[in-house]
Design an enzyme around this catalytic site. Structure first.
Site, PDB file in Angstrom:
ATOM      1  N   GLU A   1     -11.499 -42.088  35.989  1.00 54.18           N
ATOM      2  CA  GLU A   1     -12.587 -42.517  35.109  1.00 54.18           C
ATOM      3  C   GLU A   1     -12.028 -43.205  33.868  1.00 54.18           C
ATOM      4  O   GLU A   1     -12.535 -44.251  33.442  1.00 54.18           O
ATOM      5  CB  GLU A   1     -13.458 -41.321  34.713  1.00 54.18           C
ATOM      6  CG  GLU A   1     -14.309 -40.764  35.843  1.00 54.18           C
ATOM      7  CD  GLU A   1     -15.228 -41.809  36.449  1.00 54.18           C
ATOM      8  OE1 GLU A   1     -15.913 -42.527  35.690  1.00 54.18           O
ATOM      9  OE2 GLU A   1     -15.243 -41.934  37.688  1.00 54.18           O
TER      10      GLU A   1
ATOM     11  N   HIS B   1     -13.316 -49.537  39.940  1.00 60.92           N
ATOM     12  CA  HIS B   1     -13.068 -48.469  40.917  1.00 60.92           C
ATOM     13  C   HIS B   1     -12.714 -49.067  42.280  1.00 60.92           C
ATOM     14  O   HIS B   1     -11.824 -48.570  42.979  1.00 60.92           O
ATOM     15  CB  HIS B   1     -14.312 -47.586  41.062  1.00 60.92           C
ATOM     16  CG  HIS B   1     -14.411 -46.497  40.040  1.00 60.92           C
ATOM     17  ND1 HIS B   1     -13.359 -45.684  39.709  1.00 60.92           N
ATOM     18  CD2 HIS B   1     -15.468 -46.067  39.293  1.00 60.92           C
ATOM     19  CE1 HIS B   1     -13.740 -44.804  38.800  1.00 60.92           C
ATOM     20  NE2 HIS B   1     -14.999 -45.019  38.520  1.00 60.92           N
TER      21      HIS B   1
ATOM     22  N   HIS C   1     -16.916 -51.327  35.255  1.00 60.69           N
ATOM     23  CA  HIS C   1     -16.349 -50.008  35.557  1.00 60.69           C
ATOM     24  C   HIS C   1     -16.383 -49.748  37.065  1.00 60.69           C
ATOM     25  O   HIS C   1     -15.377 -49.320  37.654  1.00 60.69           O
ATOM     26  CB  HIS C   1     -17.159 -48.949  34.806  1.00 60.69           C
ATOM     27  CG  HIS C   1     -16.762 -47.539  35.081  1.00 60.69           C
ATOM     28  ND1 HIS C   1     -16.018 -46.773  34.209  1.00 60.69           N
ATOM     29  CD2 HIS C   1     -17.028 -46.721  36.133  1.00 60.69           C
ATOM     30  CE1 HIS C   1     -15.827 -45.569  34.708  1.00 60.69           C
ATOM     31  NE2 HIS C   1     -16.443 -45.511  35.880  1.00 60.69           N
ATOM     32  N   GLU C   2     -17.525 -50.015  37.690  1.00 53.10           N
ATOM     33  CA  GLU C   2     -17.657 -49.747  39.127  1.00 53.10           C
ATOM     34  C   GLU C   2     -16.806 -50.702  39.963  1.00 53.10           C
ATOM     35  O   GLU C   2     -16.171 -50.288  40.946  1.00 53.10           O
ATOM     36  CB  GLU C   2     -19.132 -49.832  39.543  1.00 53.10           C
ATOM     37  CG  GLU C   2     -20.050 -48.840  38.837  1.00 53.10           C
ATOM     38  CD  GLU C   2     -19.555 -47.407  38.905  1.00 53.10           C
ATOM     39  OE1 GLU C   2     -18.853 -47.056  39.882  1.00 53.10           O
ATOM     40  OE2 GLU C   2     -19.847 -46.640  37.973  1.00 53.10           O
TER      41      GLU C   2
END
EC number: 3.4.24.-
Length: 299
Positions: free
Chosen positions: A227, A147, A143-144
């Site tokens: 998100e 980003h 997820h990070e």
């Protein structure tokens, strides 16, 4: 379904950014129309201010962000499990290896920062490392890393900068009206009393009053879309939607972070570190975790 969600989230983000620029242009035009007799002049000034705000925030140092959040840098020797997971996710995402940090906090959380993949960094709390298994940690770091790959930090920073510029311009206009600037401008205008002029005056005043709230809501909407996009992109990297679902479930049951987290940093985390309730939910930077899980189940 996975790639449809990714494409949809990207499309919605660009639409929201367009709305942001239109809001900034509207406020600039209103301020210019009321105070300098030139709506176009005010529009140009507003766009310049927004550009300067964005540049100043985009190039904020990673060290400053990490220091503000109490993070310490680690390497392969001091935190091998976390380091290797981040390394694997960066390799799959085809981005440079980001710097790795740990925040000593029992809450479960993580975030990424950096305006581009070349100067990016990720951080995870000690609580997250203690509770998450390998698959869940891969999902969170995926997820990070997503980003970073998707330039989400830059997009979110631009959104914050535009919201700040809109709020600043509206506040300046409010103070000038308080001191009679708009009244003098209108009384000196030889077209005062014309029907179109009255309509323009009312529209300008409404824009100045309502734009800051609208800007905040658009900024939050952009944050929520990114998100959703990062969740879907993490699954694209790991090919394991259940790992992301399990990680989000644990994040949902985590207590708030013990240290104070400022509003700007809150938007960076995978899970809202403040966990407010009631009326505050309207201004969450993150979508509800239950909704994020439901979207993942539909993949």
């Amino acid at each position: 379904m996975l790639f449809d969600q990714i494409a949809s989230n990207k499309r919605k983000t660009w639409i929201l950014l367009l709305v942001f620029f239109l809001l900034l242009a509207l406020v600039g035009y209103a301020v210019g129309y009321l105070f300098i007799r030139s709506g176009l002049g005010g529009l140009v000034i507003a766009l310049i201010i927004g550009f300067i705000y964005a540049l100043s925030m985009i190039f904020q140092s990673t060290e400053i962000v990490m220091s503000m959040n109490g993070a310490r840098e680690v390497d392969e020797q001091t935190a091998p499990d976390l380091y290797h997971v981040v390394e694997d996710m960066a390799l799959v995402a085809q981005i440079p290896m980001p710097r790795v940090f740990i925040i000593d906090d029992p809450a479960l959380n993580a975030f990424a920062t950096g305006s581009n993949p070349q100067n990016a960094a990720v951080a995870a709390t000690s609580g997250l490392l203690a509770i998450m298994n390998r698959e869940e940690l891969e999902a969170v770091m995926g997820h990070e890393v997503s980003h970073i790959r998707n330039y989400d930090i830059r997009i979110s920073t631009i959104a914050v900068a535009l919201a700040s510029a809109i709020t600043m311009l509206s506040g300046m206009a409010g103070r000038m009206m308080w001191w009679g600037g708009a009244g003098r401008r209108r009384s000196d205008d030889d077209r005062d009393g014309n029907g179109l002029e009255i309509i323009m005056l009312v529209v300008s005043l409404l824009a100045i009053v309502l734009a800051p709230l609208a800007a905040t809501l658009v900024q939050l909407a952009i944050s929520r879309q990114r998100e959703f996009l990062a969740d879907a992109s993490s699954v694209e990297l790991t090919r394991n939607p259940q790992g992301m679902i399990n990680a989000l479930d644990k994040l949902d049951n985590s207590k708030p972070m013990s240290r104070h987290v400022d509003d700007a940093s809150s938007a960076l985390y995978i899970n809202d570190p403040k966990k407010g309730g009631g009326f505050q939910k309207l201004f969450y930077t993150h979508p509800p975790i239950s909704e994020r899980i439901e979207r993942l189940k539909q993949m």
